[in-house]
Design a protein around this motif. Structure first.
Motif, mmCIF file in Angstrom:
data_model
loop_
_atom_site.group_PDB
_atom_site.id
_atom_site.type_symbol
_atom_site.label_atom_id
_atom_site.label_comp_id
_atom_site.label_asym_id
_atom_site.label_seq_id
_atom_site.Cartn_x
_atom_site.Cartn_y
_atom_site.Cartn_z
ATOM 1 N N ASP A 72 0.853 -1.189 0.000
ATOM 2 C CA ASP A 72 0.000 0.000 0.000
ATOM 3 C C ASP A 72 0.891 1.243 0.000
ATOM 4 O O ASP A 72 2.006 1.226 0.493
ATOM 5 N N CYS A 106 2.433 5.171 9.123
ATOM 6 C CA CYS A 106 2.064 3.751 9.206
ATOM 7 C C CYS A 106 3.127 2.876 8.536
ATOM 8 O O CYS A 106 3.014 1.658 8.540
ATOM 9 N N HIS A 108 3.980 2.745 5.254
ATOM 10 C CA HIS A 108 3.705 2.239 3.911
ATOM 11 C C HIS A 108 4.848 2.556 2.943
ATOM 12 O O HIS A 108 5.006 1.883 1.925
ATOM 13 N N GLU A 141 -5.110 2.545 1.488
ATOM 14 C CA GLU A 141 -5.387 1.498 2.490
ATOM 15 C C GLU A 141 -5.984 2.122 3.743
ATOM 16 O O GLU A 141 -6.852 1.539 4.389
ATOM 17 N N GLU A 142 -5.495 3.318 4.086
ATOM 18 C CA GLU A 142 -5.913 3.941 5.359
ATOM 19 C C GLU A 142 -7.406 4.269 5.385
ATOM 20 O O GLU A 142 -7.980 4.422 6.451
ATOM 21 N N HIS A 169 3.076 -6.048 6.747
ATOM 22 C CA HIS A 169 2.962 -4.743 7.405
ATOM 23 C C HIS A 169 4.069 -4.588 8.420
ATOM 24 O O HIS A 169 4.245 -5.444 9.275
ATOM 25 N N GLU A 339 -6.780 -4.076 7.953
ATOM 26 C CA GLU A 339 -6.120 -4.032 6.656
ATOM 27 C C GLU A 339 -7.136 -4.370 5.584
ATOM 28 O O GLU A 339 -8.047 -5.160 5.832
HETATM 29 ZN ZN LIG Z 1 -0.770 0.552 7.456
#
Ligand SMILES: [Zn+2]
Ligand SMILES: [Zn+2]
Length: 418
Positions: A72, A106, A108, A141-142, A169, A339
Motif C-alpha cells: 500500500d 504507518c 507504507h 489502504e488507510e 505490514h 487491513e
Molecule cells: Zn498501514
C-alpha cells in the motif's frame, strides 16, 4: 540491466525519498509514477491508474502459478515528530480540502520500497523460478477503500487471477522477526460518525437552545458501557472515539456536534450488536435532550477481517522459516489492527497470506532474554500512526525484501517442475 538496480543503497535512497514525500490516500500520484518507472525498467507489463492511482506490473516467466505481491502507498494526516534527518515536513489537502501535515506514520513507504526490492530481485533472477509474478501497489489502504477501488476497476479482468495474494505490514516488533497468524489475523474495522442536531444560540441563554455538546459528552461516557456491559468477557471489541468536534467560540452554543468512532471486532455478530447499541445510545441521548432531530449514525468506512487461509499461511511460514530460521518466525495472535488486503484476495478468489515485519532497532532488545521481556519492550515503542513512529531503515528493508521474495518463491514453480 544497470548494476545500480540491485544496489541496496539505492533502495535506501528510495525509502528516504518516499518518507520525505508522503502522499495522502487516493493522491499517491508521485509514488505511483516512481513505481511505474521502476517496473517498466525491470521489464514488467505495467497497468496504471487502476482505482485512481493503483499500479500493477505483470511478469510472465513460463508455466507455473500466478502469485501477487501487494504493497500500500498512502500516508496519513500526521505531523511528524521523529526528529529524523529525513523527516517529512510535507503539507497536503485532505478529502475536505483542509490543509494538513502528511507523514508516513504507518510505514507504507517501507512496504513500497520492500516491494520494489522484491520486484528487482525476482525479475533479475528469473532463471530460478517459473510462473507469473504480479507486483501490485494500491492506494488508500488507510481509508479501507483502495483495495476495493482497484477490484471494482476490473483489476482481475485485466490481469490473471493469482493463486495467492501476499503482503506484509511493518510493526514495532524487533527487526529480524516476522510474525504470521494462521486463520483470523487482523480485526474488522468500522468508521462510524454520529451527528447530533441541537438548536444553537447565545451561551448566556442556554434555556433557549438544545445543546449538542452536552449530548455528545453524555454519549462519549455512555458508549464506554457497550464494551463493558453489552459484550461478553469471552468476546472482543474495541470502541475508540478518536474525534469530537463542536462549536467555534465559548459563548455560542452550536447547532451540531460530531463524534467519530473507530471500532474493531473479530466476529460479525459482535460487530452488528455493537453498531445497534451505538445507534440506540446516540438516538436515545438526542431524544432525552429534546433535540429537534434524532442523532444520525453513519458507518462511513468498513474493513473486513483479514483471514490467512490456514494451508496458505503454513506454506508461507515454511518459506519464511527457510530464510529467517525458526526462531525469527513467530505466531502473532490475532491483532486489533485492520487491513484491506483481504478485499483483493476475495476479489481474485485467492488465498491470502499477510504477515507482520519487525521494524524496531534490534539493539533495543539486547537486554531481553525472554519472550515476555521482548513483548514488554515492543509495547514501549511508538505504535504505527504515532507522530514518532518510524522503523529503522536497516535491517528492516533487507528483511522486508527477503520476506516477500521468499514467500513468493514458496508459491512459484522451480523451472525443473514446470
Ligand atoms: Zn498501514
Ligand atoms: Zn495505518
Amino acid at each position: 540491466m544497470s548494476s545500480s538496480g540491485s544496489n541496496p543503497t539505492a533502495l535506501e535512497d528510495i525509502y528516504r525519498f518516499l518518507h520525505m514525500n508522503p502522499e495522502l490516500s487516493f493522491q499517491e500520484h508521485n509514488t505511483a509514477a516512481l513505481v511505474e518507472a521502476e517496473l517498466r525498467e525491470l521489464g514488467f507489463d505495467v497497468l496504471t491508474g487502476i482505482g485512481t492511482t493503483g499500479v500493477v506490473g505483470v511478469l510472465r516467466n513460463g508455466d507455473g502459478p500466478t502469485v501477487l505481491l501487494r504493497a500500500d502507498m498512502d500516508a496519513l494526516p500526521v505531523a511528524e515528530q521523529t526528529g529524523l534527518e529525513y523527516a517529512s515536513n510535507t503539507l497536503g489537502n485532505d478529502q475536505d480540502g483542509n490543509e494538513v501535515p502528511v507523514m508516513h506514520a504507518c510505514g507504507h513507504d517501507m512496504h513500497v520500497t520492500c516491494l520494489i526490492g522484491a520486484a528487482r530481485h525476482l525479475s533479475q533472477d528469473r532463471g530460478s523460478w517459473s510462473g507469473t509474478l504480479e507486483i501490485l501497489f494500491q492506494p488508500a489502504e488507510e481509508l479501507g477503500a483502495g483495495a476495493r477501488a482497484m477490484a471494482e476497476d476490473s483489476l482481475f479482468k485485466r490481469i490473471p487471477r493469482p493463486a495467492v495474494v501476499l503482503g506484509q505490514h511493518v510493526s514495532p516488533l524487533p527487526a529480524g522477526v516476522v510474525a504470521i497468524q494462521p486463520g483470523l489475523a487482523f480485526a474488522a474495522a468500522d468508521g462510524i460518525r454520529i451527528t447530533f442536531h441541537g438548536r444553537g444560540g447565545h451561551g448566556s441563554r442556554p434555556e433557549t437552545t438544545v445543546d449538542p455538546i452536552v449530548m455528545a459528552a453524555a454519549t462519549v461516557l455512555r458508549l464506554q458501557t457497550v464494551v463493558s456491559r453489552e459484550i461478553a468477557a469471552t468476546e472482543s471489541l474495541v470502541l475508540t472515539i478518536g474525534s469530537l468536534h463542536a462549536g467555534t467560540k465559548n459563548n455560542i452554543i452550536p447547532d451540531t456536534a460530531e463524534l467519530l468512532i473507530s471500532m474493531r471486532s473479530f466476529d460479525t455478530d459482535v460487530r452488528d450488536r455493537a453498531i445497534t447499541a451505538i445507534r440506540r445510545i446516540a438516538v436515545g441521548e438526542s431524544r432525552a435532550a429534546g433535540a429537534p432531530q434524532e442523532a444520525a449514525v453513519d458507518v462511513y468506512e468498513s474493513f473486513p477481517c483479514v483471514v490467512n487461509e490456514p494451508a496458505a499461511a503454513e506454506r508461507t511460514r515454511a518459506s519464511l522459516i527457510e530464510h529467517f530460521g525458526p526462531g525469527a518466525v513467530i505466531t502473532s495472535g490475532a491483532v486489533t489492527g485492520s487491513e484491506d488486503i483481504g478485499v483483493l484476495a476475495d476479489a481474485a478468489g485467492a488465498a491470502c497470506s499477510f504477515w507482520l515485519l519487525g521494524g524496531s532497532d534490534p539493539a533495543l532488545f539486547a537486554s531481553a532474554t525472554t519472550v515476555e521481556e521482548t513483548i514488554r519492550i515492543v509495547n514501549q515503542q511508538p505504535s504505527n500512526h504515532s507522530p514518532t513512529y518510524a522503523p529503522v531503515i536497516q535491517p528492516t528493508l533487507d528483511n522486508g525484501v527477503a520476506a516477500l521474495a521468499a514467500a513468493a518463491r514458496g508459491w512459484l514453480a522451480r523451472p525443473t517442475d514446470a
